[in-house]
Structure formats: C-alpha cells, structure tokens
Enzyme design. Structure first.
Site, mmCIF file in Angstrom:
data_model
loop_
_atom_site.group_PDB
_atom_site.id
_atom_site.type_symbol
_atom_site.label_atom_id
_atom_site.label_comp_id
_atom_site.label_asym_id
_atom_site.label_seq_id
_atom_site.Cartn_x
_atom_site.Cartn_y
_atom_site.Cartn_z
ATOM 1 N N THR A 73 0.845 -1.197 0.000
ATOM 2 C CA THR A 73 0.000 0.000 0.000
ATOM 3 C C THR A 73 0.883 1.251 0.000
ATOM 4 O OG1 THR A 73 -1.720 -1.180 1.194
ATOM 5 C CG2 THR A 73 -1.839 1.218 1.239
ATOM 6 N N ASN A 154 -5.475 -10.022 -7.423
ATOM 7 C CA ASN A 154 -5.727 -10.685 -6.146
ATOM 8 C C ASN A 154 -7.053 -11.436 -6.119
ATOM 9 O OD1 ASN A 154 -6.051 -7.700 -6.356
ATOM 10 N ND2 ASN A 154 -7.392 -8.008 -4.587
ATOM 11 N N GLN A 182 0.759 -9.997 -5.512
ATOM 12 C CA GLN A 182 0.187 -11.345 -5.540
ATOM 13 C C GLN A 182 1.037 -12.328 -6.340
ATOM 14 O OE1 GLN A 182 -2.275 -12.648 -3.891
ATOM 15 N NE2 GLN A 182 -3.080 -10.780 -2.982
ATOM 16 N N SER A 202 4.819 -7.102 -0.903
ATOM 17 C CA SER A 202 4.460 -7.073 0.514
ATOM 18 C C SER A 202 4.801 -8.417 1.157
ATOM 19 C CB SER A 202 2.953 -6.807 0.620
ATOM 20 O OG SER A 202 2.655 -6.168 1.818
ATOM 21 N N HIS A 204 3.828 -10.186 3.790
ATOM 22 C CA HIS A 204 2.883 -11.170 4.346
ATOM 23 C C HIS A 204 2.130 -11.971 3.297
ATOM 24 C CE1 HIS A 204 -1.025 -8.917 3.803
ATOM 25 N NE2 HIS A 204 -0.155 -7.955 3.589
ATOM 26 N N THR A 240 13.235 4.603 11.769
ATOM 27 C CA THR A 240 14.105 3.529 12.263
ATOM 28 C C THR A 240 13.665 2.184 11.693
ATOM 29 O OG1 THR A 240 14.459 4.788 14.275
ATOM 30 C CG2 THR A 240 14.945 2.425 14.384
ATOM 31 N N CYS A 330 -10.259 -6.585 1.452
ATOM 32 C CA CYS A 330 -10.440 -5.181 1.801
ATOM 33 C C CYS A 330 -11.868 -4.723 1.514
ATOM 34 C CB CYS A 330 -9.469 -4.310 1.017
ATOM 35 S SG CYS A 330 -7.800 -4.910 1.146
#
Ligand code: PLP
Length: 390
Positions: A73, A154, A182, A202, A204, A240, A330
């Site tokens: 995102t 997706n 994806q 991404s 995950h 950080t 989503c």
C-alpha cells in the site's frame, strides 16, 4: 471426514513460514538501531543489508534499487506521489493510466488524485479480466507520465501482460509501475525481463511478516523523499528500521526464490483438483478468470454460484472450518459486488455469488477433498432458501 481447519485465503494473507518465524526469533534480541555505529547497531545493519540482498536476488534487481516500506500500500502510494510532483513540475506530461482491476491500494489513490485535479484514467480489461491491450494502446500518447498495471490480480488470479504493456508505455516515454504483490512466490518475477521502472511487494503475501514491504525503483528512474526524517534508505524513506521484520522478509524472499518451481506446481495441482471437484459435484457453477495455467496464478480459483450469495456461502463454510473470501478482503464487510469481476463483464448477480479460494503452501489434497465434500450440500441448502433465480 472429521472436521478440519482449512485455510484457503492465502491471497488475503499467509501464515509465516517456520523458517521465517525461526530467524525472527533468533534475532529478537537484535535491538540495536541499524543506523548506530556501535557493534549492536552494525549487527542490525548487517541483517538489514542481508535481507536487501535477498529481496534483490528474488526479483533480479540490484541492492540499491530496493527500498523497504511498510507494505505494498505504501509502495503504490509512493509511486503515485512521486508522479504527482513530476506532473506539477512538467504539466505537459500530465496523464496517469492504471488498469480498472488494480487493488484498492492503487484504485483509491488514483481516485484521490482525480479529485485533486490530476488525470488518472482506467484501462479496461477483457472478459477474463486481462488488460485489453488494443484499447490500452489507443489510450497511450506522449503526454502519459506513468502507467501502473498489476502483475497478477488478487481476486481473479489473472496474470496481466505486463511485459507487453510496459514495452508499449515506453514507446511513448512513460514510466511503468507494476504491483507484483500477488505474483511473488507464485510465478517468476524478474524486473529486467518485465522491464519495469517500479515494483511493489508485501512480505505477508508470501509467508513473511506483516507491515513490511518493498518498493523497487530502477536505477535512474525518478525518486523522491516520500517520508522525511532521518537518513535511512539513503534519505528517501526515513524511520528507524524494523530490523526483525526486514530479516523475516529476507528469509521469505530466499524461500520464495528457492521453492518457486515446486510451490507453483503444487498449487496448480491443488487448484485443478478443487475446480474439477466443484464442477463435478455442484450444478451451474461459473469459474471466473481463466483455467489456462499461463494466464492464472497457480493457487487462485474464483467461482460464482448462481442463486447463492457469496457471504452466505462464506459463513456456512466458516462453520465447517473452511476459510475463504468473497472478492478482496479489503472490500468484505460491504455487500458491494466485486468491481474486479464486474469490470470483466460478469453480471451483478454472478459477482454477488462469487467465492475466492486461494491455496497456499500448507494446503494438502485432504484439505481440497474436505472442501469438495462440505461445499455441495451448503450450496444446495442456500439455493433452496434463495428467492433469487439467477
Ligand atoms: N496490492 C495487491 C495486489 C494486494 O493484493 C494487496 C493486499 O491485499 C496490496 C496491494 C496491499 O498490500 P498491503 O496491505 O500489505 O500493503
């Protein structure tokens, strides 16, 4: 069959791989700030740089082309923001083109830009949800600044013709971004072969941790500081480092590279077993997208069940321990039919009755057979109760 827990929502998110959990545990005491010059800081930096190398290797990029972000995102938003500034400075190239089936991380950003007066246009897809290259080509001209087309969808699992779309965009001097979120770990992703300037991913979605992702920026492509602060990521993305998550992402990238062929073979076999079982045991089903392996992500199966609401199917399956999704995660919670399926011309009623099964590396043939046993009576029951006759 005894009750099982069968997770078939891997396009929404995946469970971290054991190896990822292990390396994150091993590094849980690595609390030094990767920007500090003392030993603990340098050790943390070594971990971050190892992970950067693994991500780069996975997509055939160079290490300095990898920027860590909080996920796809942020990566997608960043690309649009860079081009917002570029357009402000050189308004003679003021158009952005994206496909009509992009993830909300791009679609909503595009709509926001439109509201602010920028020109973002949506390229149509064909009946399987694949970019219509002819219509897309007609939209291109010398005033297009950026094109953004996802590598794989997706919801439908359709693989987009990114190589060809990027070639055409470049004929007109436009930059090209692909959201590969994806695709990673399921099909080969090579930034040089695809010839893209920007790529988002991404952690995950491929057995890595949540809240960590990457923006690939090809050397020489426009780049701007998008989160201001410290000098991390060469001053382009301050904050950080989340060292542990970055190391987890590095491990997930290494595993995705090493296991790609086996994983994708296995996922396709399970997907086809599930599709055949559903088609054989349930009358009147419509498989959305395509059954051509070259056009489809190996683990994704999107099916419409006429005269049955997707949400009811999902809840009944959940009671049997089977986790699936209707449309994109989503969008769930709202009863809006999937805009992705509507864009490919699916009637509203069929889009309402669609279920996305997304398989992952932990699924087995027994899982698939369990779904094939539990699903037919559920559909029959819902159809009997339904007043709709689609
Ligand atoms: N792009 C695509 C194609 C996705 O499937 C997703 C997640 O659903 C995203 C972007 C957003 O990823 P994240 O929520 O990790 O930022």
């Amino acid at each position: 069959m005894d009750k099982r827990f069968v997770y078939l929502d891997n396009n929404a998110t995946t469970e971290m791989a054991d190896e990822v959990k292990e390396i994150m545990r091993e590094n849980e005491d690595l609390f030094g700030n990767a920007s500090s010059m003392h030993t603990l800081g340098r050790d943390a930096e070594t971990g971050v740089e190892w992970a950067r190398g693994e991500v780069a290797r996975l997509i055939n990029a160079e290490k300095r082309e990898i920027y860590f972000t909080s996920g796809a995102t942020e990566s997608n938003n960043t690309v649009f923001n860079i081009f917002r500034d570029i357009i402000d400075e050189s308004p003679e190239r003021n158009r952005i083109i994206i496909s009509s089936v992009e993830h909300p991380a791009s679609i909503e950003t595009a709509k926001f830009l439109n509201k602010k007066g920028y020109h973002v246009e949506f390229a149509p897809v064909d009946h399987i949800g694949r970019l219509d290259l002819d219509k897309y080509e007609k939209m291109l001209s010398d005033n297009v600044a950026l094109v953004s087309i996802m590598l794989a969808n997706n919801e439908s699992g359709i693989i987009q013709p990114v190589r060809e779309a990027s070639r055409l965009a470049k004929l007109y001097g436009a930059y090209f971004h692909t959201d590969a979120t994806q695709a990673i770990g399921k099909i080969k992703v090579d930034v040089k072969e695809l010839d893209v300037d920007y790529l988002s991913l991404s952690g995950h979605k491929f057995y890595g941790p949540k809240g960590i992702g990457v923006l690939f920026v090809k050397k020489g492509a426009p780049m701007e500081a998008f989160i201001h602060g410290g000098h991390q990521e060469r001053g382009f993305r301050a904050g950080t480092y989340n060292t542990q998550a970055i190391i987890g992402l590095g491990k997930a990238s290494e595993l995705a590279r090493l296991n790609l062929d086996n994983e994708s073979e296995k996922l396709w076999r399970l997907r086809e077993r599930l599709r055949e079982g559903i088609e054989k045991n349930i009358p009147h089903v419509v498989v959305n997208g395509s059954n051509d392996r070259n056009l489809t992500l190996p683990g994704t199966l999107n099916v419409s069940f006429p005269s049955a609401e997707g949400e009811s199917i999902l809840l009944y399956l959940d009671m049997e321990g089977i986790e699936v999704s209707t449309g994109s995660a989503c969008a769930s919670g709202s009863l809006e039919p999937s805009y992705v399926l509507l864009a490919s011309g699916l009637p509203v009623e069929l889009a309402h009755g669609s279920i996305r099964f997304s398989l992952g590396k932990n699924n087995t043939e027994e899982d698939v057979d369990y779904v094939i046993e539990k699903l037919p009576p559920i559909i029959e029951k819902i159809r009997k109760m339904s007043t709709r006759k689609d």
